[in-house]
Design a protein around this motif. Structure first.
Motif, PDB file in Angstrom:
ATOM      1  N   PRO A 194       0.845  -1.200   0.000  1.00 16.57           N
ATOM      2  CA  PRO A 194       0.000   0.000   0.000  1.00 16.57           C
ATOM      3  C   PRO A 194       0.879   1.249   0.000  1.00 16.57           C
ATOM      4  O   PRO A 194       1.842   1.348   0.782  1.00 16.57           O
ATOM      5  CB  PRO A 194      -0.791  -0.133   1.312  1.00 16.57           C
ATOM      6  CG  PRO A 194      -0.779  -1.593   1.629  1.00 16.57           C
ATOM      7  CD  PRO A 194       0.564  -2.076   1.158  1.00 16.57           C
ATOM      8  N   THR A 201       1.639   3.257  -9.152  1.00 17.12           N
ATOM      9  CA  THR A 201       0.662   3.340  -8.072  1.00 17.12           C
ATOM     10  C   THR A 201      -0.715   3.606  -8.657  1.00 17.12           C
ATOM     11  O   THR A 201      -0.923   4.587  -9.373  1.00 17.12           O
ATOM     12  CB  THR A 201       1.034   4.456  -7.081  1.00 17.12           C
ATOM     13  OG1 THR A 201       2.338   4.186  -6.538  1.00 17.12           O
ATOM     14  CG2 THR A 201       0.029   4.519  -5.942  1.00 17.12           C
ATOM     15  N   LEU A 259      -2.488   1.613  -4.380  1.00 17.06           N
ATOM     16  CA  LEU A 259      -1.731   0.367  -4.254  1.00 17.06           C
ATOM     17  C   LEU A 259      -0.558   0.397  -5.227  1.00 17.06           C
ATOM     18  O   LEU A 259      -0.728   0.720  -6.406  1.00 17.06           O
ATOM     19  CB  LEU A 259      -2.633  -0.835  -4.547  1.00 17.06           C
ATOM     20  CG  LEU A 259      -2.019  -2.230  -4.384  1.00 17.06           C
ATOM     21  CD1 LEU A 259      -1.545  -2.446  -2.956  1.00 17.06           C
ATOM     22  CD2 LEU A 259      -3.024  -3.310  -4.772  1.00 17.06           C
ATOM     23  N   SER A 271      -6.955  -4.683   1.184  1.00 15.36           N
ATOM     24  CA  SER A 271      -6.220  -5.008   2.408  1.00 15.36           C
ATOM     25  C   SER A 271      -5.213  -6.098   2.068  1.00 15.36           C
ATOM     26  O   SER A 271      -5.252  -6.679   0.984  1.00 15.36           O
ATOM     27  CB  SER A 271      -7.169  -5.480   3.515  1.00 15.36           C
ATOM     28  OG  SER A 271      -7.796  -6.702   3.152  1.00 15.36           O
TER      29      SER A 271
END
Length: 424
Positions: free
Chosen positions: A51, A147, A151, A182
């Protein structure tokens, strides 16, 4: 019906075989397709890496990916960039260093400082007159990054990167999509971490998960009674494995209609070799499913499929992304090899909010409920099972319900990109 994975026909490219014990006490080569899948992963692909929010401006972040140690830091424009973690001077860890100057990372040992291109731009330990930074071998290896929706994706190959759109789901390039994600760290190799899909484990492993307990009758029977039959699969564009019927659930529904129309008889089945014992033992889940069905019919708005592209709709996509279109949202699980023993598992939840208020609801729902329900509770059950698998045991016996994970192995061995000559 069972299939011995190791009796499958050879594929075009085979890595060095590993000996395994034979019944006679000697050794013999293992020729199965499983052993042709590289333990450290497929290098010539874009993978989810970290992340972006975890990468600060003052301190670099070290992470192991596909057996390689990578350091992430912020470039001059603020984008997340990546270099090999090992300083080419004396092999100290750049991840233990600092970002003293904007757009650079400085080695903690002698102060050798690198910019985002991997070039050595200063040697603080030797001073401004140091000639070391002019050496070509002072350069650190770079890894291309991009990115998207917060992410960071990384190219782990040896040659020029393939188009990132071939490896990353299309919603990451759609500004109207809300992509929430996640990550977890699994103590399992990437292969078993990805292979527990579309087989017979769904109801048994997850029978007490909140996801199963919240199903209506149709969804519950889908999970419980897939049976040994599976629809045929096909490869799309050499990158994805999907069912010939792109809507797997349509196949199951029609199959169940042919099988029986009595829900009560379908739900509990008798097992003759267990003296006629019934499974499930009680009808508690069925009763709960009827209540959930009533609530869904009256409270859930009508939805339609969100993904039209067959390559990305339902199935698994190279290198390691598994996808399901739930109509209300798109569920994806991507596995990035860490090393031969562990993996990073990334979960994506994609929705298309119709208003700012709807967007806020989706964000709140994900943070307070969905992330735990789907990724911690439901997939956490997968994690516990897969972490206990001994993937190196010499024998496997496949059932017909294992058709999809077996077909995935063929996808990897027969269609995955092969390493190219390095250009960086």
């Amino acid at each position: 019906m069972t299939v011995d994975d190791r009796t499958l026909p050879p594929t075009p490219f085979v890595p060095p075989v590993k000996p395994s014990p034979s019944p006679e006490g000697g050794s013999r080569p293992r020729l199965g397709i499983r052993d042709q899948m590289p333990p450290l992963g497929l290098t010539e692909y874009w993978y989810p890496a970290v992340p972006a929010a975890k990468v600060g401006r003052r301190k670099p972040l070290r992470r192991r990916l596909l057996g390689q140690d990578v350091v992430f830091f912020r470039g001059k424009k603020g984008d997340v960039v990546a270099l090999s973690n090992w300083c080419p001077h004396r092999n100290a860890s750049l991840g233990a260093g600092q970002c003293i100057f904007a757009g650079t990372v400085t080695c903690p040992y002698h102060g050798l400082t690198f910019d985002e291109t991997g070039a050595a731009v200063a040697f603080l330990g030797e001073g401004a007159k140091s000639k070391f930074v002019e050496r070509g071998k002072a350069r650190a290896r770079t890894y291309p990054t991009r990115t998207l929706h917060g992410l960071v994706f990384i190219w782990m190959g040896t040659g020029d990167p393939a188009p990132i759109e071939e490896d990353v789901p299309p919603e990451f390039f759609d500004e109207s999509a809300l992509v929430q994600f996640s990550e977890q760290r699994w103590k399992a190799n990437w292969r078993p971490a990805l292979e527990n899909l579309q087989d017979a484990h769904a109801f048994f492993v997850h029978r007490n998960s909140l996801e199963v307990l919240s199903q209506d009758v149709a969804g519950l029977n889908l999970l419980l009674h897939m049976g040994p039959e599976r629809p045929p699969t096909k490869v799309v564009n050499g990158r994805a494995l999907v069912f010939e019927n792109p809507r797997f659930f349509d196949f199951i529904d029609s199959h169940q209609e042919r099988k029986s129309t009595v829900v009560r008889q379908e739900f509990r089945e008798s097992y003759p070799k267990l003296d006629g014992a019934l499974w499930p033992k009680t009808e508690t889940r069925l009763k709960l499913a009827r209540i959930m069905g009533f609530l869904r019919r009256h409270l859930r708005p009508k939805a339609d499929w969100l993904v039209a592209d067959e390559e990305w709709a339902q199935g698994v996509h190279l290198p390691t992304t598994f996808r399901l279109d739930y109509q209300t949202h798109i569920y994806s699980r991507a596995v990035t090899p860490l090393d031969e023993q562990e993996s990073w598992v990334f979960y994506y939840n994609t929705t298309y909010p119709k208003s700012p208020l709807h967007r806020r609801y989706r964000v709140l729902n994900y943070r307070l409920y969905y992330n735990w329900k789907q990724h911690r509770n439901f997939s956490g059950q997968d994690k516990r099972i897969v972490e206990a698998i001994d993937y190196e045991q010499p024998q496997e016996r496949f059932s017909s319900s294992d058709a999809f994970p077996l077909a995935f192995r063929h996808l990897v061995v027969e269609h995955a990109r092969q390493p190219r000559s390095a250009t960086r």
